[in-house]
Design an enzyme around this catalytic site. Structure first.
Site, mmCIF file in Angstrom:
data_model
loop_
_atom_site.group_PDB
_atom_site.id
_atom_site.type_symbol
_atom_site.label_atom_id
_atom_site.label_comp_id
_atom_site.label_asym_id
_atom_site.label_seq_id
_atom_site.Cartn_x
_atom_site.Cartn_y
_atom_site.Cartn_z
ATOM 1 N N GLY A 108 0.505 -0.888 0.042
ATOM 2 C CA GLY A 108 -0.082 -0.326 -0.419
ATOM 3 C C GLY A 108 0.757 1.507 -0.375
ATOM 4 N N GLU A 131 2.941 -8.632 -2.175
ATOM 5 C CA GLU A 131 1.278 -9.306 -1.730
ATOM 6 C C GLU A 131 1.053 -10.709 -1.903
ATOM 7 O OE1 GLU A 131 0.056 -4.568 -2.200
ATOM 8 O OE2 GLU A 131 1.711 -6.577 -3.468
#
Length: 257
Positions: A108, A131
Protein backbone atom coordinates in the site's frame (compact mmCIF):
# COMPACT_ATOMS: atom_id res chain seq x y z
CA UNK A 1 -8.19 19.08 13.37
CA UNK A 2 -6.02 16.96 15.67
CA UNK A 3 -4.74 13.60 14.42
CA UNK A 4 -3.01 10.71 16.18
CA UNK A 5 -1.36 8.75 13.32
CA UNK A 6 -0.38 11.60 11.00
CA UNK A 7 1.25 14.97 11.57
CA UNK A 8 0.28 18.06 9.61
CA UNK A 9 2.19 21.24 8.90
CA UNK A 10 1.85 24.24 6.61
CA UNK A 11 4.89 25.92 5.08
CA UNK A 12 3.90 28.90 3.00
CA UNK A 13 1.42 27.55 0.46
CA UNK A 14 2.41 23.91 0.95
CA UNK A 15 0.49 21.50 3.17
CA UNK A 16 2.60 18.65 4.55
CA UNK A 17 1.25 15.37 5.92
CA UNK A 18 3.71 13.05 7.70
CA UNK A 19 2.75 9.42 8.32
CA UNK A 20 3.42 8.79 11.99
CA UNK A 21 3.36 5.12 12.97
CA UNK A 22 7.14 4.59 13.23
CA UNK A 23 6.74 1.56 15.49
CA UNK A 24 4.98 -0.20 12.59
CA UNK A 25 7.12 1.27 9.78
CA UNK A 26 4.11 3.45 8.94
CA UNK A 27 2.02 0.46 7.88
CA UNK A 28 -1.47 1.62 6.94
CA UNK A 29 -4.21 0.72 9.39
CA UNK A 30 -7.78 1.95 9.13
CA UNK A 31 -7.23 4.88 11.47
CA UNK A 32 -4.15 6.16 9.65
CA UNK A 33 -5.82 5.86 6.25
CA UNK A 34 -8.84 7.77 7.52
CA UNK A 35 -6.72 10.50 9.09
CA UNK A 36 -4.43 10.75 6.06
CA UNK A 37 -7.27 11.38 3.64
CA UNK A 38 -9.07 13.69 6.05
CA UNK A 39 -5.90 15.77 6.31
CA UNK A 40 -5.51 15.86 2.52
CA UNK A 41 -9.17 16.86 2.11
CA UNK A 42 -8.65 19.63 4.66
CA UNK A 43 -5.64 21.01 2.78
CA UNK A 44 -7.41 20.62 -0.56
CA UNK A 45 -10.30 22.81 0.60
CA UNK A 46 -7.96 25.48 2.01
CA UNK A 47 -7.48 28.31 -0.50
CA UNK A 48 -4.18 29.23 1.18
CA UNK A 49 -2.71 25.86 0.14
CA UNK A 50 -1.50 25.40 -3.43
CA UNK A 51 0.12 21.94 -3.28
CA UNK A 52 0.58 19.08 -0.83
CA UNK A 53 3.41 16.76 0.23
CA UNK A 54 2.99 13.37 1.90
CA UNK A 55 6.01 11.80 3.56
CA UNK A 56 7.05 9.21 6.14
CA UNK A 57 10.43 8.95 7.81
CA UNK A 58 13.93 8.13 6.57
CA UNK A 59 13.54 4.38 7.14
CA UNK A 60 10.07 3.91 5.71
CA UNK A 61 7.55 5.88 3.73
CA UNK A 62 5.02 3.12 4.41
CA UNK A 63 5.74 -0.59 4.58
CA UNK A 64 2.36 -1.70 3.30
CA UNK A 65 -0.88 -2.46 5.09
CA UNK A 66 -1.23 -3.51 8.71
CA UNK A 67 -1.40 -7.28 8.12
CA UNK A 68 -2.49 -8.00 11.71
CA UNK A 69 -5.60 -5.89 11.10
CA UNK A 70 -6.42 -7.69 7.83
CA UNK A 71 -5.41 -11.29 8.44
CA UNK A 72 -8.77 -12.62 9.67
CA UNK A 73 -11.04 -10.45 7.54
CA UNK A 74 -13.65 -12.06 5.30
CA UNK A 75 -14.28 -10.85 1.74
CA UNK A 76 -17.50 -9.20 2.90
CA UNK A 77 -15.69 -7.40 5.74
CA UNK A 78 -13.03 -6.14 3.36
CA UNK A 79 -15.67 -4.89 0.91
CA UNK A 80 -17.68 -3.25 3.68
CA UNK A 81 -14.60 -1.53 5.07
CA UNK A 82 -13.75 -0.17 1.62
CA UNK A 83 -10.14 0.61 2.52
CA UNK A 84 -8.69 0.01 -0.97
CA UNK A 85 -11.30 2.36 -2.45
CA UNK A 86 -9.71 5.18 -0.45
CA UNK A 87 -6.84 5.29 -2.95
CA UNK A 88 -9.28 6.56 -5.59
CA UNK A 89 -9.76 9.71 -3.52
CA UNK A 90 -6.29 10.95 -4.54
CA UNK A 91 -7.58 11.25 -8.09
CA UNK A 92 -10.37 13.54 -6.93
CA UNK A 93 -8.11 15.98 -5.08
CA UNK A 94 -7.95 19.26 -6.97
CA UNK A 95 -4.42 20.21 -5.94
CA UNK A 96 -1.20 18.36 -6.78
CA UNK A 97 0.08 15.81 -4.26
CA UNK A 98 3.79 14.99 -4.12
CA UNK A 99 5.05 11.88 -2.34
CA UNK A 100 8.40 12.35 -0.58
CA UNK A 101 9.67 8.77 -0.25
CA UNK A 102 12.60 7.44 1.74
CA UNK A 103 13.28 3.84 2.70
CA UNK A 104 10.59 1.26 2.13
CA UNK A 105 7.51 1.98 0.02
CA UNK A 106 5.93 -1.46 -0.10
CA UNK A 107 2.45 -2.74 -0.89
CA UNK A 108 0.00 0.00 0.00
CA UNK A 109 2.93 2.36 0.53
CA UNK A 110 4.04 1.85 -3.06
CA UNK A 111 0.45 2.10 -4.29
CA UNK A 112 -0.12 5.35 -2.43
CA UNK A 113 3.10 6.91 -3.72
CA UNK A 114 2.39 6.04 -7.36
CA UNK A 115 -1.17 7.34 -6.94
CA UNK A 116 0.29 10.77 -6.16
CA UNK A 117 0.98 13.25 -8.93
CA UNK A 118 4.76 13.27 -8.47
CA UNK A 119 7.40 11.47 -6.42
CA UNK A 120 10.64 12.75 -4.96
CA UNK A 121 12.71 9.85 -3.62
CA UNK A 122 15.69 9.66 -1.34
CA UNK A 123 18.68 7.58 -2.44
CA UNK A 124 17.56 4.81 -0.06
CA UNK A 125 14.00 4.52 -1.39
CA UNK A 126 12.81 1.07 -2.45
CA UNK A 127 9.49 0.41 -4.19
CA UNK A 128 7.78 -2.96 -4.21
CA UNK A 129 4.52 -4.94 -4.25
CA UNK A 130 5.17 -8.02 -2.07
CA UNK A 131 1.53 -9.07 -1.71
CA UNK A 132 2.20 -12.29 -3.65
CA UNK A 133 4.34 -13.50 -0.73
CA UNK A 134 1.30 -13.52 1.59
CA UNK A 135 -1.13 -15.05 -0.86
CA UNK A 136 -2.90 -11.99 -2.25
CA UNK A 137 -2.40 -9.34 -4.96
CA UNK A 138 -2.26 -5.55 -4.82
CA UNK A 139 -5.73 -4.11 -4.21
CA UNK A 140 -5.09 -0.37 -4.16
CA UNK A 141 -4.34 0.05 -7.85
CA UNK A 142 -0.88 -1.47 -8.02
CA UNK A 143 -1.58 -3.88 -10.88
CA UNK A 144 -3.06 -1.08 -12.99
CA UNK A 145 -0.85 1.90 -12.21
CA UNK A 146 2.45 0.03 -12.34
CA UNK A 147 1.52 -1.50 -15.69
CA UNK A 148 0.74 1.96 -17.06
CA UNK A 149 3.80 3.60 -15.55
CA UNK A 150 6.41 0.88 -16.13
CA UNK A 151 4.99 -1.37 -18.85
CA UNK A 152 3.69 -4.92 -18.66
CA UNK A 153 6.96 -6.83 -18.29
CA UNK A 154 8.41 -4.96 -15.34
CA UNK A 155 5.02 -4.72 -13.61
CA UNK A 156 4.65 -8.49 -13.98
CA UNK A 157 8.05 -9.09 -12.38
CA UNK A 158 7.36 -6.75 -9.48
CA UNK A 159 3.92 -8.15 -8.71
CA UNK A 160 4.39 -11.83 -9.59
CA UNK A 161 7.94 -12.21 -8.30
CA UNK A 162 8.35 -9.54 -5.60
CA UNK A 163 11.00 -7.50 -7.41
CA UNK A 164 11.79 -4.21 -5.69
CA UNK A 165 13.06 -1.13 -7.46
CA UNK A 166 15.83 0.98 -5.99
CA UNK A 167 15.61 4.75 -6.20
CA UNK A 168 18.07 4.76 -9.09
CA UNK A 169 16.00 2.16 -10.98
CA UNK A 170 12.78 4.05 -10.24
CA UNK A 171 14.33 7.17 -11.75
CA UNK A 172 15.63 5.23 -14.75
CA UNK A 173 12.20 3.75 -15.46
CA UNK A 174 10.35 7.04 -14.94
CA UNK A 175 8.56 6.08 -11.74
CA UNK A 176 9.94 9.06 -9.79
CA UNK A 177 10.66 12.66 -10.74
CA UNK A 178 13.99 13.02 -8.98
CA UNK A 179 16.29 11.41 -6.44
CA UNK A 180 17.97 13.36 -3.64
CA UNK A 181 20.24 12.52 -0.69
CA UNK A 182 18.45 11.29 2.42
CA UNK A 183 19.28 14.44 4.33
CA UNK A 184 17.39 16.73 1.95
CA UNK A 185 14.88 14.65 -0.04
CA UNK A 186 11.97 16.16 1.91
CA UNK A 187 13.29 19.68 1.34
CA UNK A 188 13.47 18.88 -2.39
CA UNK A 189 9.87 17.71 -2.38
CA UNK A 190 8.71 20.81 -0.52
CA UNK A 191 10.70 23.02 -2.90
CA UNK A 192 8.98 21.38 -5.87
CA UNK A 193 5.59 21.84 -4.18
CA UNK A 194 6.39 25.50 -3.47
CA UNK A 195 7.23 26.11 -7.12
CA UNK A 196 3.96 24.54 -8.25
CA UNK A 197 1.97 26.37 -5.56
CA UNK A 198 3.33 29.68 -6.84
CA UNK A 199 1.59 29.22 -10.18
CA UNK A 200 -1.97 30.00 -11.28
CA UNK A 201 -4.24 27.83 -9.08
CA UNK A 202 -7.06 27.30 -11.58
CA UNK A 203 -4.65 26.44 -14.38
CA UNK A 204 -2.89 23.94 -12.11
CA UNK A 205 -6.22 22.28 -11.35
CA UNK A 206 -7.21 22.09 -15.02
CA UNK A 207 -3.77 20.81 -16.04
CA UNK A 208 -3.85 18.04 -13.43
CA UNK A 209 -7.30 16.94 -14.57
CA UNK A 210 -6.22 16.92 -18.23
CA UNK A 211 -3.07 14.89 -17.61
CA UNK A 212 -4.97 12.33 -15.55
CA UNK A 213 -7.41 11.96 -18.43
CA UNK A 214 -4.51 10.82 -20.63
CA UNK A 215 -4.17 7.70 -18.45
CA UNK A 216 -7.85 6.96 -18.15
CA UNK A 217 -9.37 7.56 -21.59
CA UNK A 218 -8.67 7.29 -25.29
CA UNK A 219 -6.65 9.99 -27.05
CA UNK A 220 -9.84 11.38 -28.57
CA UNK A 221 -11.57 11.67 -25.20
CA UNK A 222 -8.42 13.03 -23.60
CA UNK A 223 -8.18 15.79 -26.19
CA UNK A 224 -11.81 16.66 -25.53
CA UNK A 225 -11.04 16.94 -21.82
CA UNK A 226 -8.09 19.19 -22.56
CA UNK A 227 -10.26 21.52 -24.65
CA UNK A 228 -12.97 21.58 -21.98
CA UNK A 229 -10.33 22.68 -19.48
CA UNK A 230 -8.47 25.06 -21.83
CA UNK A 231 -11.21 27.40 -23.06
CA UNK A 232 -12.84 28.29 -19.70
CA UNK A 233 -9.52 29.58 -18.39
CA UNK A 234 -9.92 32.57 -20.72
CA UNK A 235 -12.77 33.74 -18.49
CA UNK A 236 -10.53 33.91 -15.41
CA UNK A 237 -8.83 36.89 -13.83
CA UNK A 238 -5.63 34.87 -13.62
CA UNK A 239 -5.50 34.44 -17.41
CA UNK A 240 -5.84 38.18 -17.92
CA UNK A 241 -3.26 38.90 -15.23
CA UNK A 242 -0.84 36.24 -16.51
CA UNK A 243 -0.84 37.48 -20.09
CA UNK A 244 -0.70 41.12 -19.01
CA UNK A 245 2.28 40.36 -16.76
CA UNK A 246 4.01 38.55 -19.62
CA UNK A 247 3.57 41.55 -21.92
CA UNK A 248 4.72 43.94 -19.18
CA UNK A 249 7.70 41.70 -18.31
CA UNK A 250 6.84 41.30 -14.63
CA UNK A 251 5.77 38.53 -12.28
CA UNK A 252 2.02 37.84 -12.22
CA UNK A 253 -0.07 38.25 -9.10
CA UNK A 254 -2.35 35.20 -9.00
CA UNK A 255 -5.68 35.39 -7.17
CA UNK A 256 -7.18 32.02 -8.09
CA UNK A 257 -10.15 33.71 -9.73
Amino acid sequence: MAYTTVLTEIRGRVGIVTLNRPQAMNAFNTLMLTELFNALDEFDSNDAIGAMVVTGNEKAFAAGADIKEMAEKSPFEMIKQGRVELWDRIRSLKKPVIAAVSGWALGGGCEFSISCDMIVASETAKFGQPEITIGIIPGGGGTQRLARLLGKQLAMEMILNNRTLTAAEALQFGLVNRVAPVENYLDEAIKLAEEIASRAPLAIRMAKDSINAAFETTLTEGLKTEKRNFYPLFSTEDQKEGMKAFIEKRKPNWTGK
